[in-house]
Scaffold this motif. Structure first.
Motif, mmCIF file in Angstrom:
data_model
loop_
_atom_site.group_PDB
_atom_site.id
_atom_site.type_symbol
_atom_site.label_atom_id
_atom_site.label_comp_id
_atom_site.label_asym_id
_atom_site.label_seq_id
_atom_site.Cartn_x
_atom_site.Cartn_y
_atom_site.Cartn_z
ATOM 1 N N ALA A 74 66.948 35.109 25.432
ATOM 2 C CA ALA A 74 66.131 35.670 26.503
ATOM 3 C C ALA A 74 64.974 36.484 25.967
ATOM 4 C CB ALA A 74 66.999 36.530 27.428
ATOM 5 N N GLU A 75 65.229 37.255 24.897
ATOM 6 C CA GLU A 75 64.177 38.149 24.441
ATOM 7 C C GLU A 75 62.975 37.394 23.913
ATOM 8 O OE1 GLU A 75 65.442 39.280 19.880
ATOM 9 O OE2 GLU A 75 66.586 40.061 21.545
ATOM 10 N N ALA A 76 63.130 36.120 23.611
ATOM 11 C CA ALA A 76 62.014 35.344 23.085
ATOM 12 C C ALA A 76 61.069 34.852 24.165
ATOM 13 C CB ALA A 76 62.535 34.153 22.277
ATOM 14 N N VAL A 77 61.428 35.013 25.439
ATOM 15 C CA VAL A 77 60.528 34.554 26.499
ATOM 16 C C VAL A 77 60.328 35.596 27.598
ATOM 17 C CG1 VAL A 77 61.027 32.106 26.131
ATOM 18 C CG2 VAL A 77 62.408 33.396 27.763
ATOM 19 N N ALA A 133 75.421 42.186 28.111
ATOM 20 C CA ALA A 133 75.568 40.732 28.092
ATOM 21 C C ALA A 133 74.308 40.086 27.543
ATOM 22 C CB ALA A 133 75.854 40.201 29.493
ATOM 23 N N GLY A 134 74.484 39.079 26.704
ATOM 24 C CA GLY A 134 73.349 38.464 26.044
ATOM 25 C C GLY A 134 72.682 37.388 26.868
ATOM 26 N N SER A 135 71.674 36.773 26.270
ATOM 27 C CA SER A 135 70.899 35.687 26.860
ATOM 28 C C SER A 135 70.241 36.142 28.151
ATOM 29 C CB SER A 135 71.778 34.453 27.061
ATOM 30 O OG SER A 135 72.242 33.968 25.822
ATOM 31 N N ALA A 156 49.975 39.575 25.742
ATOM 32 C CA ALA A 156 51.173 40.395 25.887
ATOM 33 C C ALA A 156 51.742 40.358 27.301
ATOM 34 C CB ALA A 156 50.866 41.839 25.485
ATOM 35 N N ARG A 157 50.940 39.939 28.289
ATOM 36 C CA ARG A 157 51.441 39.916 29.670
ATOM 37 C C ARG A 157 52.284 38.684 29.966
ATOM 38 N NH1 ARG A 157 48.341 36.851 33.595
ATOM 39 N NH2 ARG A 157 46.759 35.646 32.481
ATOM 40 N N TYR A 158 52.285 37.693 29.080
ATOM 41 C CA TYR A 158 52.952 36.438 29.395
ATOM 42 C C TYR A 158 54.467 36.558 29.562
ATOM 43 C CZ TYR A 158 49.067 33.236 29.619
ATOM 44 O OH TYR A 158 47.946 32.557 30.039
ATOM 45 N N PRO A 159 55.160 37.424 28.842
ATOM 46 C CA PRO A 159 56.584 37.598 29.154
ATOM 47 C C PRO A 159 56.825 38.075 30.584
ATOM 48 C CG PRO A 159 56.122 38.446 26.969
ATOM 49 C CD PRO A 159 54.788 38.122 27.590
#
Length: 823
Positions: free
Chosen positions: A435-438, A529-531, A570-573
């Motif tokens: 999740a943190e990658a997007v 919880a991950g992802s 930087a706004r894309y997430p």
């Protein structure tokens, strides 16, 4: 970090240029014309980037010279971009050749009074920047240390590097370049500072990333380094492959693993570490390594001797009895840290005379992620700590995190051991979370508060696995590299410095506010919880709207085109989060068509941003996010067209907890069981963690679902059950009849044929057993995605590829026929 400073003005958290009178410094460029030269002693290497394989063959001294040659060329390139002119470079051993004004670099600077004087510098990384009398001395404890002085000077002149490649360069423009007088020397907090991309980056990706690291005073990964032994090494698989015939001839040399059906078999990629022959083969492997590398027996070397990645502890009586009855804190399985320590200790003790300076290492994570209880590690055991088993939203000081509190105790116990007997410790953090990658995520606070803990515990080696998603990770990567060098820096000041450099002084407060808000939400929540599963609990549309306003204001405030571009990137997430929340709201209300449209919008956002830079490609993040597409395709296919939903299984379900997986034999599936007071748990709108169930790490959850079907199906053919996702095996009963059992995934749908078991026009009971055999993600658990009963053409029954067995007294395995379960 050790530092001695006189003069040379300091900025908020690092160093930057300040306005000084003309007489107070050394002018090296005056009104666009060269006013000084660069002097250095002849170097054995040039500034060419010949690739990671060629770099890996260089000796430590050769790599030091290579690093300094690159830095000197880079210094001149920056001066050219800054002022429009470069300086003449003179290579000489004779200090009498130096004519002021001058910049003198490396060993030549050392001989002219620029050598650092910091005694505690095991990696010889210390540098000194001494300016005065029209001489700028850039000295170092080694040529590599002198390269750090080069970049310290560029930072004094206002340069910064906010991401790899030309797009990350921040170089102020000025016709006159003046270096203020002063004397500054430093040595690093961590003796080795590595950074790397996972996978196989292209040559350009590797070069630009390592160039960025060099500019941040990091080591070039994969090269020979002067100090220490990075911990790690998955060696057991290599041993099995190397001595395959022996392992095939004697299967008892392989670990005993439990299959999802409960049976025990030899295999699973892990060796039986307590088997005498396994130890002998490991020693033979070590002898071969010394011979093939031409090492003398007394050479100080470190070899990895840890388990394969993944898998689990062997459950053989020998291994279990040699270990400790401690449960791994994330998976609920037996912890194997002591077994790894015993294996390495035994090898080191048996080879003491033959290889007196041999070190062996393993990674402390996965099913061996603790501190040993029973065996004290040998002083030459090298431990590489990796925090993959704990919350990725929290730091060790966050009182809201259960897993990080336990992890902090592990770090401190290894630290006490290192102080007592000198074990070398390393830590590596990962820019990894699907999740943190997007979606919005930051490690700025985690890094800022955790790095001093590692330093104080005695960790001397620090590494970070960088994600190719710099539009999202740049801020915390910048903070991480700065604090690898100096763990005493204030992370808030570094974040402010990054925002000023990346987005401009006027936009910086707005961008800083964004990162701080994300950090606050992560830190103050108890969600671990991950992802993607915690994201709808952390963020909502109001957060998105607030951040969209913030980014719009920052874009208007940014001054240069580069600053505006970085704000926009930087706004894309946040844009991805907006469409993700739309998708989540749609599929959790069974609007799969609407969810697909939102998924397409989110995918388009990802494709747009990842096409902007090779450092944005983010293949892992996009790949994981694409799993929603596969789920939605399957859900829509079974909810429309030839099929129709007959019953939407609600989020809250009556639940029975089955810690020991005995429910199949104790009739947890039975329709006559009174479930009126059963616990109700949430499924796809929450996580086990959020419901206080994170301690339920092994076993099964049984969901009991009562519903009434119409007399006639909406679509002819039959009835089916669509299970959207589960962790990570599913078995289904309908009206006391066993249907099937199948493997599952968090977003991997499984379809079961209920046609012969349901009662049209009457009440039905479907019971779904989810069994967590292996950990798929931190603290998720149970049913994870929306599920439903549908009608339409009959579907192929899910197949149980592994036979169900039960263990009778005495250890006898008895196969269980599916039909017999409901007898």
């Amino acid at each position: 970090m050790k530092r001695v400073i006189r003069g040379l003005a300091a900025a908020v958290a690092g160093w930057a240029a300040v306005a000084v009178p003309a007489w107070a410094g050394t002018v090296v460029v005056r009104r666009g014309a060269p006013a000084a030269r660069i002097y250095h002693a002849p170097l054995a290497q040039d500034a060419e980037w010949t690739g990671h394989k060629a770099f890996g063959k260089l000796t430590v001294d050769e790599m030091d010279a290579k690093s300094l040659a690159i830095a000197i060329a880079d210094l001149n390139e920056h001066l050219l971009k800054m002022s429009g002119t470069a300086l003449e470079v003179v290579a000489t051993e004779d200090v009498r050749d130096v004519q002021p004004p001058a910049i003198i670099v490396g060993s030549l600077a050392n001989r002219m009074g620029g050598a650092p004087d910091i005694p505690d510098d095991p990696s010889r990384d210390a540098f000194r920047l001494k300016a005065g009398g029209n001489l700028v001395l850039l000295g170092g404890a080694s040529d590599f240390g002198a390269s750090h002085a080069v970049y310290a000077l560029l930072e004094v002149l206002g340069c910064a590097w906010v991401m790899p490649g030309p797009a990350g360069e921040v170089i102020p423009r000025r016709a006159t370049v003046e270096i203020p007088d002063g004397d500054r020397q430093e040595a690093p907090s961590f003796a080795i500072r590595n950074l790397y991309y996972g996978g196989q980056p292209s040559p350009l990706l590797w070069q630009e990333m390592q160039m960025w690291g060099l500019r941040q005073k990091a080591n070039i990964y994969g090269t020979r380094q002067r100090y220490g032994f990075p911990g790690g090494g998955h060696a057991w698989g290599a041993l099995i492959r190397k001595f395959r015939k022996e392992f095939e001839a004697d299967p008892t040399m392989m670990g005993l693993i439990r299959r999802p059906d409960g049976s025990l078999v030899r295999g699973g990629g892990q060796l039986e570490s307590t088997h005498p022959r396994s130890i002998e083969l490991a020693i033979e492997h070590i002898r071969d390594a010394f011979k093939s590398n031409g090492w003398s027996n007394d050479a100080a070397v470190c070899l990895g001797m840890g388990p394969n990645d993944g898998g689990s502890l062997s459950l053989s009586p020998e291994t279990v009895n040699a270990g400790v009855p401690r449960i791994n804190y994330d998976s609920g399985k037996l912890d194997g840290t002591d077994i790894c320590v015993l294996f390495i200790n035994t090898i080191l003790e048996r080879t003491e005379r033959e290889f007196p300076n041999l070190h062996l290492s393993f990674m402390v994570y996965s099913w061996h992620a603790d501190f040993p209880m029973r065996y004290k590690p040998h002083p030459r055991l090298v431990a590489g700590i990796r925090d993959l088993n704990v919350s990725r939203y929290h730091g060790m000081n966050d009182p809201t995190s259960r897993s990080r509190a336990y992890y902090r105790d592990i770090v401190r116990q290894w630290g006490r051991l290192a102080r007592e007997q000198g074990n070398q410790l390393s830590h590596g953090d990962y820019n990894w979370n699907p999740a943190e990658a997007v979606l919005p995520y930051t490690r700025v606070k985690i890094t800022g508060e955790d790095f001093p803990i590692y330093r104080d515990a005695g960790f001397r080696i620090k590494s970070t696995n960088l994600a190719r998603a710099w539009y999202l990770t740049a801020a915390h990567d910048y903070v991480a590299l700065k604090m690898m060098w100096n763990a005493d820096l204030d992370w808030r000041g570094l974040l402010r410095e990054f925002c000023v450099k990346a987005y401009g002084a006027d936009a910086a407060p707005l961008m800083e506010g964004y990162y701080l808000e994300v950090a606050r939400r992560q830190s103050e929540s108890s969600h671990e919880a991950g992802s993607f599963y915690a994201m709808p609990l952390l963020y909502d549309p109001a957060f998105v709207a607030e951040q969209e306003r913030r980014f719009a204001a920052a874009a208007a405030a940014a001054g240069t085109e580069d600053e505006k571009r970085r704000v926009d990137d930087a706004r894309y997430p946040v844009l991805t989060l907006k469409h993700y929340l739309e998708m989540h709201a749609a599929y959790t209300t069974f609007d799969f068509e609407g969810a697909q449209a939102a998924f397409a919008r989110a995918t388009n956002v990802l494709e747009t941003i990842t096409s902007r830079s090779i450092h944005y490609e983010n293949k892992s993040g996009k790949g994981y996010f694409s799993g929603f597409g596969r789920y939605l395709d399957a859900a829509r296919r079974h909810a429309g067209g030839a099929y129709a939903i007959e019953y939407k299984i609600p989020n809250k379900l009556k639940t029975a907890i089955d810690v020991h997986n005995l429910g199949a034999h104790h009739r947890f599936w039975g329709s006559r069981m009174d479930d009126s007071r059963y616990l109700e748990t949430e499924t796809f709108l929450s996580t086990w963690d959020a419901q206080g169930l994170s301690g339920f790490q092994q076993g099964s959850a049984w969901y009991r679902i009562r519903f009434t079907l119409p007399e006639q199906p909406a679509r002819p053919g039959g009835y089916g059950l669509f299970v959207g996702g589960a962790e990570n095996r599913v078995a289904v009963w309908c009206n006391d009849t066993f249907i099937a059992r199948s493997g599952a995934g968090l977003r991997t749908p499984t379809v079961f044929d209920l046609t012969d078991a349901v009662v049209p026009g009457g009440e039905n009971l479907v019971v779904i057993q989810t069994t967590r055999h292996n950990i798929s993600e931190l603290f998720v658990g149970g049913l994870t995605m929306p599920s439903f009963v549908f009608s339409g053409p009959r579907v192929e029954q899910a197949k149980d590829t592994e036979p169900l067995v039960r263990i009778l007294p005495g250890g006898v395995e008895e196969p269980i026929r599916p039909g017999a379960i409901a007898d």
